[in-house]
Scaffold this motif. Structure first.
Motif, PDB file in Angstrom:
ATOM      1  N   GLU B  48       0.836  -1.185   0.000  1.00 58.25           N
ATOM      2  CA  GLU B  48       0.000   0.000   0.000  1.00 58.25           C
ATOM      3  C   GLU B  48       0.878   1.244   0.000  1.00 58.25           C
ATOM      4  O   GLU B  48       1.897   1.290   0.703  1.00 58.25           O
ATOM      5  N   ARG B  55       3.558   2.280   2.854  1.00 54.04           N
ATOM      6  CA  ARG B  55       3.220   2.255   4.273  1.00 54.04           C
ATOM      7  C   ARG B  55       3.107   0.836   4.813  1.00 54.04           C
ATOM      8  O   ARG B  55       3.245   0.614   6.004  1.00 54.04           O
ATOM      9  N   ASN B  56       2.805  -0.092   3.930  1.00 54.01           N
ATOM     10  CA  ASN B  56       2.625  -1.460   4.397  1.00 54.01           C
ATOM     11  C   ASN B  56       2.957  -2.422   3.275  1.00 54.01           C
ATOM     12  O   ASN B  56       2.797  -2.084   2.092  1.00 54.01           O
ATOM     13  N   ALA B  97      -6.468   5.497   4.916  1.00 55.36           N
ATOM     14  CA  ALA B  97      -6.816   4.387   5.806  1.00 55.36           C
ATOM     15  C   ALA B  97      -7.497   4.899   7.062  1.00 55.36           C
ATOM     16  O   ALA B  97      -7.138   5.938   7.585  1.00 55.36           O
ATOM     17  N   PRO B  98      -8.417   4.192   7.622  1.00 56.85           N
ATOM     18  CA  PRO B  98      -8.945   2.937   7.095  1.00 56.85           C
ATOM     19  C   PRO B  98     -10.226   3.122   6.288  1.00 56.85           C
ATOM     20  O   PRO B  98     -11.182   2.393   6.427  1.00 56.85           O
ATOM     21  N   GLU B  99     -10.249   4.109   5.465  1.00 55.50           N
ATOM     22  CA  GLU B  99     -11.416   4.365   4.644  1.00 55.50           C
ATOM     23  C   GLU B  99     -11.681   3.217   3.680  1.00 55.50           C
ATOM     24  O   GLU B  99     -10.829   2.384   3.424  1.00 55.50           O
ATOM     25  N   THR B 100     -12.860   3.219   3.155  1.00 54.95           N
ATOM     26  CA  THR B 100     -13.272   2.192   2.204  1.00 54.95           C
ATOM     27  C   THR B 100     -12.340   2.172   1.004  1.00 54.95           C
ATOM     28  O   THR B 100     -11.957   3.218   0.486  1.00 54.95           O
ATOM     29  N   GLN B 101     -12.004   0.972   0.579  1.00 56.15           N
ATOM     30  CA  GLN B 101     -11.203   0.822  -0.622  1.00 56.15           C
ATOM     31  C   GLN B 101     -12.104   0.548  -1.814  1.00 56.15           C
ATOM     32  O   GLN B 101     -13.044  -0.254  -1.725  1.00 56.15           O
TER      33      GLN B 101
END
Lengths: 115, 112
Positions: B48, B55-56, B97-101
């Protein structure tokens, strides 16, 4: 580690019957929860999500899901199945308190609707 | 608003080659995530990016890499392709994050 379990990789229902797709998560802290649908050769489309607040969440196409903390579940339901509901459904969790920025997906449930 | 777009939609490569996939997020979205989908392993998180920073990262070998540009568009690269890399690669964007993807239609990669 966070995990998501979807019981039943294949579910068949008759047209007009209740649809119930099961999803359980493992987390000591309530995560954000999502249901996505995937039609053949397409990406994932969001059906509904739970973040905070009301535990019964309504989504598109007549689907709804209820967050039950005591059961760590987020099952997807639809009162009356339609032929167009045939697709693969994925439950996913996002774990904001841990600071991660990724979804963990279940293995998916393929829904077949019988005429 | 236009949705997430991915190019190309289909790709055929041979073992040992490399490939670059592109993703344009929804306008205003700064987070882009990549997933690999295969019948055997399901949907697996690759990495991501947010504001050009990774970030990840998931558990994939170093052959899988990505980057994000200042306009939030993202690319992922797979070097030294293996047969097992055949998959649908999905890109998702979110406002943060952590919004909808929101997912794109995917790029289907076939490695021969």
């Amino acid at each position: 580690a966070q995990s998501v379990t979807q019981l039943g990789s294949h579910v068949s229902v008759s047209e007009g019957a209740l649809v119930l797709l099961r999803c359980n998560y493992s987390s000591s802290v309530p995560p954000y929860l999502f249901w996505y649908v995937q039609y053949p050769n397409q990406g994932l489309q969001l059906l509904l999500k739970y973040t905070t607040g009301a535990t019964l969440v309504k989504g598109i196409n007549g689907f709804e899901a209820e967050f039950k903390k005591s059961e760590t579940s987020f099952h997807l339901t639809k009162p009356s199945a339609h032929m167009s509901d045939a697709a693969e459904y994925f439950c996913a969790v996002s774990d904001p308190p841990s600071g991660t920025y990724k979804y963990i997906f279940g293995t998916g449930t393929r829904l077949k609707v019988l005429a | 608003k236009a949705g997430v777009t991915q190019t190309p939609r289909y790709l055929i490569k041979t073992r040992g080659q490399q490939v670059t996939l592109s993703c344009s997020p929804i306008s205003g979205h700064r987070s882009v995530s990549w997933y690999q989908q295969t019948p055997g392993q399901g949907l697996q998180f690759l990495f991501e990016y947010f504001s050009e920073t990774q970030r990840n990262k998931g558990n994939f070998p170093g052959r899988f890499s990505g980057r994000q540009f200042s306009n939030s568009r993202s690319e992922m690269n797979v070097s030294t392709l293996e047969l097992g890399d055949s998959a649908l690669y999905l890109c998702a964007s979110s406002a943060g994050a952590p919004e909808t993807q929101y997912f794109g239609p995917g790029t289907r990669l076939l490695v021969l």
